[in-house]
Design a protein around this motif. Structure first.
Motif, PDB file in Angstrom:
ATOM      1  N   CYS A 124       0.830  -1.211   0.000  1.00  0.00           N
ATOM      2  CA  CYS A 124       0.000   0.000   0.000  1.00  0.00           C
ATOM      3  C   CYS A 124       0.861   1.255   0.000  1.00  0.00           C
ATOM      4  O   CYS A 124       0.572   2.231  -0.714  1.00  0.00           O
ATOM      5  N   LEU A 125       1.942   1.280   0.790  1.00  0.00           N
ATOM      6  CA  LEU A 125       2.823   2.446   0.839  1.00  0.00           C
ATOM      7  C   LEU A 125       3.500   2.689  -0.507  1.00  0.00           C
ATOM      8  O   LEU A 125       3.564   3.823  -0.998  1.00  0.00           O
ATOM      9  N   VAL A 126       3.997   1.623  -1.117  1.00  0.00           N
ATOM     10  CA  VAL A 126       4.653   1.782  -2.421  1.00  0.00           C
ATOM     11  C   VAL A 126       3.666   2.285  -3.455  1.00  0.00           C
ATOM     12  O   VAL A 126       3.969   3.174  -4.266  1.00  0.00           O
ATOM     13  N   GLY A 127       2.441   1.738  -3.426  1.00  0.00           N
ATOM     14  CA  GLY A 127       1.431   2.206  -4.366  1.00  0.00           C
ATOM     15  C   GLY A 127       1.084   3.663  -4.157  1.00  0.00           C
ATOM     16  O   GLY A 127       0.926   4.434  -5.116  1.00  0.00           O
ATOM     17  N   SER A 128       0.985   4.087  -2.886  1.00  0.00           N
ATOM     18  CA  SER A 128       0.675   5.485  -2.585  1.00  0.00           C
ATOM     19  C   SER A 128       1.784   6.403  -3.082  1.00  0.00           C
ATOM     20  O   SER A 128       1.526   7.466  -3.657  1.00  0.00           O
ATOM     21  N   VAL A 129       3.043   6.031  -2.854  1.00  0.00           N
ATOM     22  CA  VAL A 129       4.175   6.843  -3.302  1.00  0.00           C
ATOM     23  C   VAL A 129       4.173   6.983  -4.819  1.00  0.00           C
ATOM     24  O   VAL A 129       4.402   8.065  -5.379  1.00  0.00           O
ATOM     25  N   LEU A 130       3.895   5.878  -5.510  1.00  0.00           N
ATOM     26  CA  LEU A 130       3.866   5.936  -6.970  1.00  0.00           C
ATOM     27  C   LEU A 130       2.754   6.845  -7.470  1.00  0.00           C
ATOM     28  O   LEU A 130       2.940   7.623  -8.419  1.00  0.00           O
ATOM     29  N   ILE A 131       1.597   6.776  -6.830  1.00  0.00           N
ATOM     30  CA  ILE A 131       0.485   7.637  -7.249  1.00  0.00           C
ATOM     31  C   ILE A 131       0.813   9.103  -7.020  1.00  0.00           C
ATOM     32  O   ILE A 131       0.581   9.971  -7.870  1.00  0.00           O
ATOM     33  N   VAL A 132       1.379   9.455  -5.853  1.00  0.00           N
ATOM     34  CA  VAL A 132       1.752  10.838  -5.547  1.00  0.00           C
ATOM     35  C   VAL A 132       2.811  11.339  -6.527  1.00  0.00           C
ATOM     36  O   VAL A 132       2.750  12.472  -7.023  1.00  0.00           O
ATOM     37  N   ALA A 133       3.796  10.481  -6.835  1.00  0.00           N
ATOM     38  CA  ALA A 133       4.843  10.890  -7.773  1.00  0.00           C
ATOM     39  C   ALA A 133       4.259  11.146  -9.158  1.00  0.00           C
ATOM     40  O   ALA A 133       4.635  12.097  -9.852  1.00  0.00           O
ATOM     41  N   LEU A 134       3.309  10.300  -9.575  1.00  0.00           N
ATOM     42  CA  LEU A 134       2.698  10.483 -10.888  1.00  0.00           C
ATOM     43  C   LEU A 134       1.892  11.779 -10.946  1.00  0.00           C
ATOM     44  O   LEU A 134       1.975  12.536 -11.929  1.00  0.00           O
ATOM     45  N   ILE A 135       1.137  12.058  -9.899  1.00  0.00           N
ATOM     46  CA  ILE A 135       0.343  13.291  -9.861  1.00  0.00           C
ATOM     47  C   ILE A 135       1.260  14.512  -9.861  1.00  0.00           C
ATOM     48  O   ILE A 135       1.017  15.503 -10.554  1.00  0.00           O
ATOM     49  N   THR A 136       2.335  14.453  -9.080  1.00  0.00           N
ATOM     50  CA  THR A 136       3.278  15.577  -9.025  1.00  0.00           C
ATOM     51  C   THR A 136       3.927  15.816 -10.378  1.00  0.00           C
ATOM     52  O   THR A 136       4.079  16.954 -10.839  1.00  0.00           O
ATOM     53  N   TYR A 137       4.283  14.744 -11.064  1.00  0.00           N
ATOM     54  CA  TYR A 137       4.912  14.873 -12.391  1.00  0.00           C
ATOM     55  C   TYR A 137       3.950  15.500 -13.375  1.00  0.00           C
ATOM     56  O   TYR A 137       4.324  16.406 -14.145  1.00  0.00           O
ATOM     57  N   GLN A 138       2.709  15.064 -13.368  1.00  0.00           N
ATOM     58  CA  GLN A 138       1.724  15.635 -14.283  1.00  0.00           C
ATOM     59  C   GLN A 138       1.481  17.104 -13.981  1.00  0.00           C
ATOM     60  O   GLN A 138       1.347  17.942 -14.880  1.00  0.00           O
ATOM     61  N   THR A 139       1.426  17.471 -12.709  1.00  0.00           N
ATOM     62  CA  THR A 139       1.200  18.867 -12.330  1.00  0.00           C
ATOM     63  C   THR A 139       2.345  19.750 -12.786  1.00  0.00           C
ATOM     64  O   THR A 139       2.138  20.850 -13.323  1.00  0.00           O
ATOM     65  N   MET A 140       3.584  19.308 -12.577  1.00  0.00           N
ATOM     66  CA  MET A 140       4.745  20.088 -12.991  1.00  0.00           C
ATOM     67  C   MET A 140       4.792  20.241 -14.505  1.00  0.00           C
ATOM     68  O   MET A 140       5.135  21.302 -15.036  1.00  0.00           O
ATOM     69  N   LYS A 141       4.416  19.229 -15.211  1.00  0.00           N
ATOM     70  CA  LYS A 141       4.432  19.286 -16.668  1.00  0.00           C
ATOM     71  C   LYS A 141       3.428  20.303 -17.181  1.00  0.00           C
ATOM     72  O   LYS A 141       3.701  21.087 -18.090  1.00  0.00           O
ATOM     73  N   GLN A 142       2.225  20.312 -16.572  1.00  0.00           N
ATOM     74  CA  GLN A 142       1.224  21.270 -16.985  1.00  0.00           C
ATOM     75  C   GLN A 142       1.635  22.694 -16.633  1.00  0.00           C
ATOM     76  O   GLN A 142       1.396  23.640 -17.389  1.00  0.00           O
ATOM     77  N   SER A 143       2.291  22.882 -15.481  1.00  0.00           N
ATOM     78  CA  SER A 143       2.742  24.214 -15.082  1.00  0.00           C
ATOM     79  C   SER A 143       3.777  24.746 -16.057  1.00  0.00           C
ATOM     80  O   SER A 143       3.769  25.925 -16.430  1.00  0.00           O
TER      81      SER A 143
END
Length: 227
Positions: free
Chosen positions: A173-192
């Protein structure tokens, strides 16, 4: 005449031989004890284990016992284990299948200690009395330590999650959560970055092909004097 006499002699000889055979069968039948009866034999405990002990007990008899013989079954048949004679003299005789772990108990019961897999076999008793011969047999099944036999109804045990399984689920669960947060952060930075590059562009540096550049007073040079 000779043929008739020969035929009569042959007939009498055949009858004589037949009579002899019937008499022999009669004596053989009587040599086998006609009063032999089957008896019940039980195991105590019913499911002995390797390393334990068992008592193979025949049913009780009210008759006067003269001897008891135990035999052990094999692929070749039954072989003698131990014999207990009560009359005329009390005497115990060990036979081929005796290995020092068998002994007699009350009522001609056979007791075996330190059970091993090699003890697993059919056991037969021949118990002679003053009036009849009693025979009975039972199969001795030796259970290993890993096999458990119970006579009580099975109750379902509550499921308890192992510590290793629980830790694995938490880590997953922790690894999955970290991967999801990293993916969201990457998408946000790309859009910015995309929005930032669009706002930084100057309107003077972009123009459509074929359009004239707009003039301003800052771009005009000195105005020539009128002549």
């Amino acid at each position: 005449m000779w043929a008739l006499s020969s035929g009569c002699g042959t007939s009498w000889l055949s009858l004589f031989l037949a009579a002899q055979i019937l008499i022999s069968c009669f004596f053989v039948a009587h040599s086998q004890d006609p009063t032999a009866v089957n008896i019940t034999v039980v195991l105590l405990p019913e499911h002995p284990k390797v390393g334990g002990s068992v008592t193979i007990t025949p049913e009780t008899t009210k008759r006067d016992v003269t001897s008891c013989l135990w035999l052990k079954g094999s692929e070749q048949g039954y072989n003698r284990v131990i014999l207990n004679e009560f009359k005329p003299d009390s005497k115990v005789t060990n036979a081929d299948q005796y290995n020092g772990r068998q002994s007699f108990k009350e009522n001609c019961a056979l007791h075996i200690t330190k059970l091993d897999v090699e003890d697993q076999a059919s056991y037969k008793i021949i118990r002679n009395t003053t009036s009849e011969t009693e025979t009975g047999e039972v199969f001795l099944l030796i259970l290993r330590d890993s096999k458990v036999v119970t006579t009580t109804p099975h109750k379902p045990e509550p499921r308890v999650m192992a510590v290793g399984t629980m830790a694995g689920i938490i880590v997953g669960c922790l690894v999955g959560s970290v991967l999801i947060v990293a993916l969201i952060t990457y998408q946000t930075m790309k859009q910015s970055e995309s929005f930032g590059s669009g706002e930084g562009r100057s309107p003077h540096t972009t123009s459509k092909p074929g359009s004239q550049q707009r003039l301003s007073i800052h771009n005009l040079g000195p105005v020539p004097a009128p002549q």
